[in-house]
Design an enzyme around this catalytic site. Structure first.
Site, mmCIF file in Angstrom:
data_model
loop_
_atom_site.group_PDB
_atom_site.id
_atom_site.type_symbol
_atom_site.label_atom_id
_atom_site.label_comp_id
_atom_site.label_asym_id
_atom_site.label_seq_id
_atom_site.Cartn_x
_atom_site.Cartn_y
_atom_site.Cartn_z
ATOM 1 N N GLU A 72 -1.734 -6.152 8.377
ATOM 2 C CA GLU A 72 -1.375 -7.555 8.579
ATOM 3 C C GLU A 72 -0.642 -7.662 9.910
ATOM 4 O OE1 GLU A 72 0.254 -9.691 4.985
ATOM 5 O OE2 GLU A 72 0.311 -7.628 4.254
ATOM 6 N N ARG A 93 1.951 6.525 -1.104
ATOM 7 C CA ARG A 93 2.613 6.055 0.114
ATOM 8 C C ARG A 93 3.328 7.227 0.784
ATOM 9 N NH1 ARG A 93 4.503 0.247 0.352
ATOM 10 N NH2 ARG A 93 5.929 1.075 1.899
ATOM 11 N N LYS A 145 8.562 -3.827 5.648
ATOM 12 C CA LYS A 145 8.510 -4.748 6.787
ATOM 13 C C LYS A 145 9.710 -5.681 6.788
ATOM 14 C CE LYS A 145 3.568 -4.849 7.747
ATOM 15 N NZ LYS A 145 2.342 -5.661 7.731
#
Length: 794
Positions: free
Chosen positions: A278, A498, A508
């Site tokens: 993103e 992850r 983020k």
């Protein structure tokens, strides 16, 4: 332990190695290698089996001697006790144990976690293995019947190993071989015929090394190639997932033959992956793992990887982030097959949404966000869930034309509000936002959600492998439900763990807060685990990718990887690529009293430890004058036996130059502060002191050495896992950045350019920062010379 390489010692070692079960060839080759011999004898002593042991234990001890991580030596005796007591008894268990120990290094061993990690106490019966083999054969029956005995048996064993990681490898192999005979019958003459292959060009002959190390077993194929776990595109006809509905029905999602054939025709059977960030922030080291998997799989199979910007939210995306992502992807060594945006498909996504409504799988809803939340918590259907299809079609068209206010309507998927999976609670597909889109302009005022767009664009782009982190695993049901409901191609989805690194945060939201509230100096602050920050700190893409590859693409979640493991890979590379030089951080003036003030002697410094005197390119010139500077920490008023620095009346060697002896100390008025040292040098170099110091001198009388700023970086957070803390900002390390404003460097450094890396001898690895000017260079410390994870640079 033998100290001389004579025949008698070798024979003793040979007999000892045979006593622990090594075969004669392996024992002979081991004896011929001093390093392995030394390691193996030490391991045998620590294990307490100098009188011999069985072959299984011996082979495991050999593996420990050749593969044990050097950073975890304090924990080796514990592992050896697990081996000799047969608690760790298979190669798979030992591999898991070695990986666990490498991750924790010298830290105290948590036995419970250790035993869980390597399957201690788990017994796998022959019946369990047989059942797993039967399942694997059933799933791969078509392929086995087609290829017969040319089937890749290693791949079949790998599938069984995934189901039963602690199964006995020999038993598994025997049962697989027996099952092949049961299914195919005895080998025929055709089975023994080798398939014709094109002749390959012979590689250049490599000189064989003397006394090669013989390994008892080859590492498993998937260890050499981590991408072997992924199926080929033509195998994408199996059931991806079972979606269990609250009414008891089960949806088994898979591609029809027609859909798969259409997909394979469009792609030519090539692997297509996608890296879908993103554009609402800078990429961090977790994205490095995603890139390695997405781009790496495509590269391994000669396919392609889309760089796709997931730009469904027009309010969050910025061109700064888009430009940064593309730049960093290429800096990391990856080349996109094609750069796309989710917004490229807004028209197709809209048309598919209309089709979803027509099929009765979506409806326009008027609940507020709070009402949606409340109804989901109570598992209640929306009051508008069963409105007529025609009504939803009209309202959706009104949404598209901007006739309904923002927040007054959404398009929701009609899934299962009573499901056990929260991601089946009628997820939102479209919402209204009267905000122009950075890429699509002002054409749209309705925008698709991630849950709707992600999977549909995967399908539209004919992605073969949709790879994501484990937190998306619960979304599998909605992912495949939507593609099934639309009747379009379904990619193969696989989730991996992850990447969690110690002493940092990677969400983020937290990163954005650190940047916007100025706790750090921007997205590329060298203390951050953003890739821009790591680049500015001097870490290389090669070392970052080596770090990621070493961790593997496993599904084990929740592991916190020590940042020292990354630093280990950085040192390994910089030790080979960073030229040596000398810099003094906190200068202490030394006046050489027996060298004339206007005299300058040039000496040769080595850029590399093994530089030869007849290779000018591997050397650099250092002026030696009567005023030199050493580190203030390299001088003491009181000498001691274990101290190798300078002290009154003591001698040291100035690296590449001459021995000097302290003859006088000039103190300030307080009789404590040292202003300068007086010393004499030995031009004949007959003095042989033990201490060797780095130094910098005045290049000419009265002229200061090259002045520079050096920034020393430490962990940004004090705790290993600051993300778990409520007051995580309170855990910031106040000493994470220390600026040394007036360091001195050798003259040759004045030509250094931004991005150049060096090893400052005895200090660490450093890189020229972008803040450098013509007047003053600025260096960032990348890593220190040594760390506790592995062997540091020289």
């Amino acid at each position: 332990m033998p100290t001389k390489d004579d025949g008698a010692d070798k024979e003793k070692c040979f007999e000892l190695f045979k006593d622990i079960g090594l075969d004669e060839g392996t024992a002979r080759n081991t004896v011929a290698n001093k390093k392995v011999t030394t390691n193996l004898i030490t391991v045998i002593d620590e294990a307490g089996v100098t009188g011999g042991c069985d072959r299984t234990v011996g082979n495991l001890l050999y593996t420990v001697a050749t593969k044990y991580p050097g950073n975890a030596l304090p924990n080796r005796p514990t592992l050896l006790q697990y081996i000799v007591t047969s608690k760790v008894k298979t190669a798979a268990q030992l591999d898991a144990a070695l990986a666990f120990l490498a991750a924790i290094g010298p830290d105290k061993l948590d036995l419970k976690k250790f035993e869980e990690a390597c399957g201690v106490g788990i017994e796998v019966s022959t019946e369990d293995i047989q059942n797993a083999v039967n399942e694997v054969f059933e799933e791969n029956k078509e392929k086995i019947l087609e290829l017969r005995y040319r089937i890749n048996v290693g791949e079949l064993l790998g599938h069984v190993r995934k189901r039963l990681p602690w199964a006995d490898a020999k038993v598994t192999k025997g049962l697989v071989d027996a099952k092949l005979v049961e299914l195919l019958g005895p080998k025929t003459a055709a089975d023994d015929e080798k398939p014709t292959k094109k002749k390959k060009e012979k590689p250049a002959k490599v000189e064989e090394k003397a006394a090669p190390i013989a390994a008892p077993e080859k590492p498993p194929e998937e260890e050499l190639n981590p991408f072997l776990i992924f199926p080929n595109p033509e195998e994408n006809f199996k059931v991806h997932t079972d979606v269990h509905f609250s009414d008891g029905s089960i949806l088994r999602c898979c591609n029809t033959k027609e859909l798969l054939d259409k997909h394979l025709k469009a792609t030519g059977g090539k692997v297509l992956t996608r890296f879908p960030p993103e554009p609402n922030g800078y990429l961090h080291i977790g994205h490095a793992k995603a890139m390695f998997i997405d781009f790496g799989l495509a590269k391994d199979r000669n396919g392609g990887c889309y760089l796709r910007y997931d730009d469904t939210n027009p309010e969050a995306e910025k061109k700064e982030y888009i430009d940064h992502i593309e730049e960093i992807v290429r800096w990391m060594g990856w080349e996109p097959f094609k750069i796309t945006y989710t917004s490229d498909y807004f028209q197709e996504l809209y048309e598919l949404a209309v089709e979803l409504i027509k099929r009765g799988h979506a409806y326009v809803d008027h609940q507020t966000p709070d009402e949606v939340k409340e109804y989901r918590e109570k598992k209640l259907n929306s009051p508008w869930r069963d409105r007529p299809i025609s009504e939803s079609l009209k309202l959706f068209e009104d949404m598209r034309r901007g006739l309904i206010e923002e927040g007054k309507a959404t398009l929701r998927m009609k899934q299962d509000m009573q499901s056990d999976n929260y991601n089946m609670y009628d997820l939102i597909a479209y919402r209204i936002k009267f905000t122009p889109h950075p890429h699509a302009g002002d054409k749209w005022c309705i925008y698709p959600s991630y849950d709707y767009a992600h999977c549909t664009v995967d399908s539209l782009e004919n992605v073969t492998h949709s790879l994501c982190t484990l937190e998306f695993e619960t979304r599998r049901a909605s992912y495949y439900w939507l593609l099934h409901s639309l009747g379009i191609y379904q990619p193969y989805v696989w989730e991996y763990s992850r990447l969690n690194v110690s002493n940092t945060v990677m969400s983020k939201r937290k990163l954005n807060r650190l940047v916007t509230e100025k706790w750090v100096d921007g997205w590329d602050d060298p203390r951050l685990m953003t890739l821009a920050g790591l680049r500015r700190r001097g870490m290389t893409p090669t070392s970052i990718n080596a770090f990621v590859r070493g961790i593997g693409i496993t599904r084990s979640d929740g592991t916190l990887i020590s940042v020292e493991r990354l630093e280990y890979h950085v040192r390994e590379e910089l030790n080979k690529t960073a030229a040596r030089t000398m810099v003094v951080l906190n200068p202490l003036k030394v006046v050489i009293t027996n060298l004339e003030a206007n005299s300058v002697i040039e000496v040769d410094g080595k850029k590399w430890p093994d530089a030869q005197a007849d290779d000018p390119s591997a050397l650099y010139k250092i002026p030696f004058s009567n005023v030199v500077y050493i580190e203030r920490s390299d001088f003491r008023m009181q000498d001691s036996k274990d101290y190798y620095g300078l002290a009154p009346g003591k001698s040291v060697i100035l690296r590449y130059a001459f021995p000097i002896k302290c003859t006088e100390v000039i103190l300030a008025d307080d009789n404590e502060t040292i202003l300068e040292i007086r010393a004499e040098y030995d031009p004949s170099k007959k003095t042989k002191p033990k201490g060797v110091l780095h130094w910098v001198s005045q290049p000419s009388p009265g002229v200061d050495p090259l002045k520079m700023e050096v920034r020393l970086f430490e962990r940004l957070f004090l705790s290993e896992n600051p993300a778990e803390l409520d007051n995580w900002l309170g855990d910031l390390n106040p000493n994470s950045k220390v600026i040394v404003p007036n360091a001195y460097g050798v003259s040759s450094l004045k030509e250094a350019k931004v991005g150049d890396t060096f090893q400052f001898e005895r200090l660490g690895y450093f890189v020229v920062d972008k803040d450098s000017t013509v007047e003053k260079l600025v260096f960032n410390r990348t890593v220190t010379l040594k760390g506790s994870y592995g062997k540091g640079g020289k």
